[in-house]
Design a protein around this motif. Structure first.
Motif, mmCIF file in Angstrom:
data_model
loop_
_atom_site.group_PDB
_atom_site.id
_atom_site.type_symbol
_atom_site.label_atom_id
_atom_site.label_comp_id
_atom_site.label_asym_id
_atom_site.label_seq_id
_atom_site.Cartn_x
_atom_site.Cartn_y
_atom_site.Cartn_z
ATOM 1 N N ASP A 181 40.949 36.911 37.234
ATOM 2 C CA ASP A 181 41.515 37.234 38.556
ATOM 3 C C ASP A 181 42.708 36.322 38.827
ATOM 4 O O ASP A 181 43.334 35.783 37.909
ATOM 5 C CB ASP A 181 40.406 37.133 39.618
ATOM 6 C CG ASP A 181 40.629 38.039 40.811
ATOM 7 O OD1 ASP A 181 41.415 37.659 41.698
ATOM 8 O OD2 ASP A 181 40.043 39.139 40.863
ATOM 9 N N ASP A 182 43.003 36.098 40.069
ATOM 10 C CA ASP A 182 44.149 35.317 40.541
ATOM 11 C C ASP A 182 44.195 33.921 39.887
ATOM 12 O O ASP A 182 43.163 33.333 39.600
ATOM 13 C CB ASP A 182 43.973 35.176 42.068
ATOM 14 C CG ASP A 182 45.241 34.759 42.752
ATOM 15 O OD1 ASP A 182 46.219 34.450 42.062
ATOM 16 O OD2 ASP A 182 45.241 34.736 43.997
ATOM 17 N N LYS A 238 43.695 44.772 37.718
ATOM 18 C CA LYS A 238 43.335 44.843 39.142
ATOM 19 C C LYS A 238 44.635 44.650 39.915
ATOM 20 O O LYS A 238 45.240 43.582 39.847
ATOM 21 C CB LYS A 238 42.326 43.741 39.459
ATOM 22 C CG LYS A 238 41.905 43.655 40.920
ATOM 23 C CD LYS A 238 40.792 42.623 41.067
ATOM 24 C CE LYS A 238 40.452 42.300 42.501
ATOM 25 N NZ LYS A 238 39.493 41.193 42.595
ATOM 26 N N GLY A 241 40.338 43.097 49.372
ATOM 27 C CA GLY A 241 39.121 43.899 49.476
ATOM 28 C C GLY A 241 39.539 45.351 49.568
ATOM 29 O O GLY A 241 40.278 45.850 48.719
ATOM 30 N N ASP A 264 35.888 42.566 49.988
ATOM 31 C CA ASP A 264 35.656 41.202 49.488
ATOM 32 C C ASP A 264 34.263 40.725 49.851
ATOM 33 O O ASP A 264 33.814 39.690 49.366
ATOM 34 C CB ASP A 264 36.703 40.241 50.068
ATOM 35 C CG ASP A 264 37.991 40.288 49.261
ATOM 36 O OD1 ASP A 264 37.965 40.817 48.132
ATOM 37 O OD2 ASP A 264 39.018 39.803 49.757
HETATM 38 C C1 GLA Z 1 41.973 39.414 47.261
HETATM 39 C C2 GLA Z 1 40.989 40.268 46.494
HETATM 40 C C3 GLA Z 1 39.961 39.392 45.812
HETATM 41 C C4 GLA Z 1 40.652 38.420 44.895
HETATM 42 C C5 GLA Z 1 41.676 37.610 45.669
HETATM 43 C C6 GLA Z 1 42.505 36.748 44.745
HETATM 44 O O1 GLA Z 1 41.390 38.829 48.347
HETATM 45 O O2 GLA Z 1 40.366 41.179 47.345
HETATM 46 O O3 GLA Z 1 39.038 40.183 45.103
HETATM 47 O O4 GLA Z 1 41.267 39.124 43.855
HETATM 48 O O5 GLA Z 1 42.558 38.444 46.396
HETATM 49 O O6 GLA Z 1 43.438 36.007 45.425
#
Ligand code: GLA
Length: 755
Positions: free
Chosen positions: A373-374, A483, A536, A555
């Protein structure tokens, strides 16, 4: 063909298997009137409704009583400023400053199938329903307003086997001067003298998206809209109008779902004549589109569904429509790889070793896709920097994504990453090089949210630059899954390159730019599994599932909170679209602790995956993971392709939640029951099932979620269910007995198979 035109009486009748939709051209002035929408009727000529004696439509009085007439006529596509004071479908401003517009019928044509006709949304890059010639036919009606040189095309695609009518519209400027479009909607419906009607919409906020709201329609106007430039957490582009007594199983329900991801507006207006006008389309906030001489503008599609079988009937039609005629991805009818996402496992705190440690344990337990992810790019160690710098942070990840991807692939599983391509951090190389690429109004503060700004996707060069960066990463690191996130609403909306009289176009151009990029991505990488996300579920809409077969629902990964989110989402969207994961407890958002198996049951109603550090799970939970993954694959096609029934709603009864999915051939079904809160001194519960074949004989199995002993209640269920069969009629009328469990948040799943 489901479209009839009576030449003499100038009546259009559109028939789906169980619904009819009738319009007629009024004798004088050639206004197009809406006559009927509802359960299928046999006669074509029901246009006496437009000609009643006490109806304001009296040709002989038309000269002196035009205004009352206009105020009561059920316009199919209402103009503005001519005496119809209800909500309009089109509003314009000419270069002379005039705003009146009043379209009348000119001509029409009927074609087989759903060709991409000039002016239809798909022809302009807006996602749209697709269908073959045998599935449907399409009516195109042309209206015009001569004084303003406006020509409007209304499109109606009528499905042969689904109770669906797809509506959209397109406007052309046939004059010599430009004109400004300040409102242009996709659809309007009229319900005259109906019994009391309710309106059902989906509302929420971050981490509690799409909760169901139902209320009576009362005099005045009930409007839902997004003014945020994105669909938003707050409200979904969906509205159902339903009879007061309609419930999950019965009653007339009319759904309107808009295939759009930006500002939208939907309105149900009850006037003094007891008529309800329901309109839907692109939002008017900050909207002003300059239509040059000869130019056109297309509105997105509104998907109309009629069901006489209650809310559940409507949901099942939408699910079929989306699965068969909207989602393009090749993954739509495939089991998705069960993924583990690093977000709740590590947030920004990771290095290669930590990630590979998690991926290794995940792979060993049967997980099929590891998603980073991030936090992997630029200098991103928190959410303050680097959006826009889509190159890897080698300090954190030596060898980059290429090495990580290779290592993960060596484990025999797939590899995915997170991007937020529409955003830029003020602290980024991209912003330092191109500050004008962010949406902003000169001389004004650039308001931040999550410390980030929004890129100006109305500019092709911005989109191209981002696309080149993102696609290079995907290509080089052999990424299997993306994603695509979007974490803030749009404000100070202006583009550095558009002239003053086109600034009102930025929001729609932004959405079109985003569609183009997503379209390019899935075309250039046909094997890529794309999951959309927006902090989310802020962009959970039909247009986004056109590109990605799944969207991160919320989320909030707490299983109990998810009950309401997923129930609301499933009112319109198929379960196969709902990104749903098992996370750790206490849950990071609610601090609630729920059983591991309940979390899995709730996630099994969606795409299923994990959002946790699997190395930190207890041995018992780790051992349950392969079991749960097998269950996902065992029930995969049933959940993805079957018919969904909402049996009980925790949001309504504060104790039990239950849903059921039945295969199309009615040979198998999965029922999930969650006892949310324990109530003392209550008996076990009778649960009536749905959708089975009354005459078939079924076995009912209590599904084991792991090797561990069954819970006390599930064991008690198993005792009376095992070794016997039930007729479908017994299961649907008498029902099954669900034993109560001491303690909260317990669940049981029942797998039902025909003998
Ligand atoms: C959003 C997404 C999360 C995650 C964060 C990362 O809030 O909904 O699932 O990927 O960003 O910063």
């Amino acid at each position: 063909m489901g479209i009839l035109f009576d030449e003499q009486k100038r009546i259009f009748k559109l028939d789906t298997p169980a619904s009819s939709y009738v319009m007629a051209v009024a004798d004088k002035d050639k206004f197009l009137g809406h006559v009927y929408y509802g359960e299928k009727i046999e006669d074509e000529d029901v246009c006496y409704f437009l000609r009643a004696d006490d109806y304001p439509f009296m040709p002989e009085k038309m000269e002196r009583e035009r205004v009352p007439f206009m105020g009561g006529f059920p316009f199919e596509f209402s103009g503005h400023g001519c005496g119809d004071f209800r909500s309009s479908c089109i509003e314009i401003r000419t270069t002379d400053g005039y705003t009146t517009v009043n379209p009348v019928y000119v001509s029409h044509r009927i074609v087989q199938g759903k060709p991409v006709l000039d002016g239809m949304p798909a022809a302009s890059g807006i996602p749209a329903v697709f269908a073959s010639e045998k599935d449907c036919s399409t009516l195109e009606i042309i209206l015009e307003d001569k004084p303003s040189s406006v020509e409007i095309h209304l499109f109606y695609t009528v499905f042969e086997k689904l109770d669906v009518i797809v509506k959209s519209s397109c406007v052309h400027n046939t004059g010599k001067k430009p004109l400004f479009l300040t409102k242009f909607l996709s659809s309007s419906l009229t319900f005259e003298n109906e019994p009391a009607l309710d309106v059902l919409t989906l509302h929420g906020a971050w981490a509690r998206e799409r909760n169901i709201q139902r209320r009576p329609i009362s005099y005045g106007s009930y409007k839902i809209e997004s003014r945020r430039g994105e669909t938003s957490h707050l409200v979904n582009p969906f509205m159902a109008v339903l009879e007061h007594n309609a419930d999950q199983r019965q009653g007339n329900v009319y759904g309107v779902s808009l295939v759009y991801s930006g500002n939208f507006v939907m309105e149900a207006e009850l006037d003094s004549t007891d008529s309800v006008r329901v309109t839907a389309g692109i939002g008017t906030d900050n909207f002003c589109w300059k239509l040059e001489s000869g130019a056109s503008f297309s509105a997105p599609e509104a998907l109309l569904v009629f069901s006489a079988d209650g809310i559940g009937g409507m949901s099942r039609i939408y699910h079929d429509l989306f699965r068969n005629h909207l989602i393009r991805s090749k993954y739509k009818f495939q089991d998705r790889p069960v993924l583990l996402n690093s977000w709740e496992a590590a947030y920004f705190d990771f290095d290669t070793d930590k990630l590979l440690g998690i991926a290794k344990e995940a792979a060993a337990r049967g997980v099929e896709l590891f998603v980073l992810d991030d936090g992997w790019f630029g200098k991103r160690n928190d959410d303050n920097t680097s959006l826009g710098d889509w190159f890897v942070n080698e300090k954190k990840l030596p060898g980059g994504l290429v090495r990580l991807s290779e290592e993960v692939h060596k484990m025999g599983i797939k590899f995915g990453v997170w991007f937020e391509p529409e955003m830029v951090s003020p602290d980024s190389d991209l912003y330092r090089a191109h500050p004008d690429w962010a949406l902003s109004v000169p001389g004004r503060i650039r308001s931040l949210a999550r410390n980030q700004l929004v890129l100006d996707y109305s500019r092709p060069e911005v989109c191209n630059y981002i696309y080149n960066m993102v696609s290079a990463v995907i290509r080089e690191a052999k990424i299997d899954y993306v994603k695509w996130d979007m974490n803030r609403s749009l404000c100070e909306v202006a583009s550095a390159t558009l002239p003053a009289d086109r600034q009102g176009e930025v929001l729609h151009r932004y959405v079109l730019g985003m569609y183009r990029l997503q379209g390019r991505l899935v075309t250039d990488f046909p094997d890529l599994l794309l999951e959309n996300c927006s902090a989310g579920g802020a962009r959970f809409d039909p247009a986004m599932i056109y590109f990605s077969p799944q969207i991160w629902c919320s989320d909030d990964t707490d299983a109990i909170e998810r009950l309401a989110v997923q129930e609301g989402t499933a009112v319109v969207y198929p379960l196969s679209c709902m990104g749903a994961h098992v996370s750790v407890c206490p849950n990071h958002i609610t601090r609630r602790t729920t059983p591991f198996e309940t979390r899995a049951m709730v996630a099994l109603a969606g795409t299923f995956g994990y959002e946790l550090d699997i190395t930190k799970l207890s041995d018992e939970d780790k051992n349950a993971v392969p079991y749960q993954i097998k269950l996902y694959h065992r029930f995969g096609s049933l959940m993805r392709e079957g018919d969904y029934y909402r049996l009980l709603s925790y949001a309504g009864n504060r104790c039990w939640d239950s849903w059921q999915v039945v295969s199309k051939d009615k040979k198998s079904s999965l029922v999930t029951v969650i006892q949310v809160v324990t109530e003392p001194n209550r008996r076990s519960r009778r649960l009536r099932l749905e959708g089975l074949d009354s005459a078939k004989s079924y076995k009912v199995e209590v599904v084991r979620m792991s090797d561990a002993e069954l819970s006390e209640a599930a064991a008690a269920d198993a005792v009376y269910l095992e070794g016997r069969t039930f007729s479908g009629s017994t299961l649907m009328n008498a029902g099954i007995l669900v034993h109560r469990t001491p303690g909260d948040f317990a669940g049981t799943m029942y797998y039902i198979t025909a003998k």
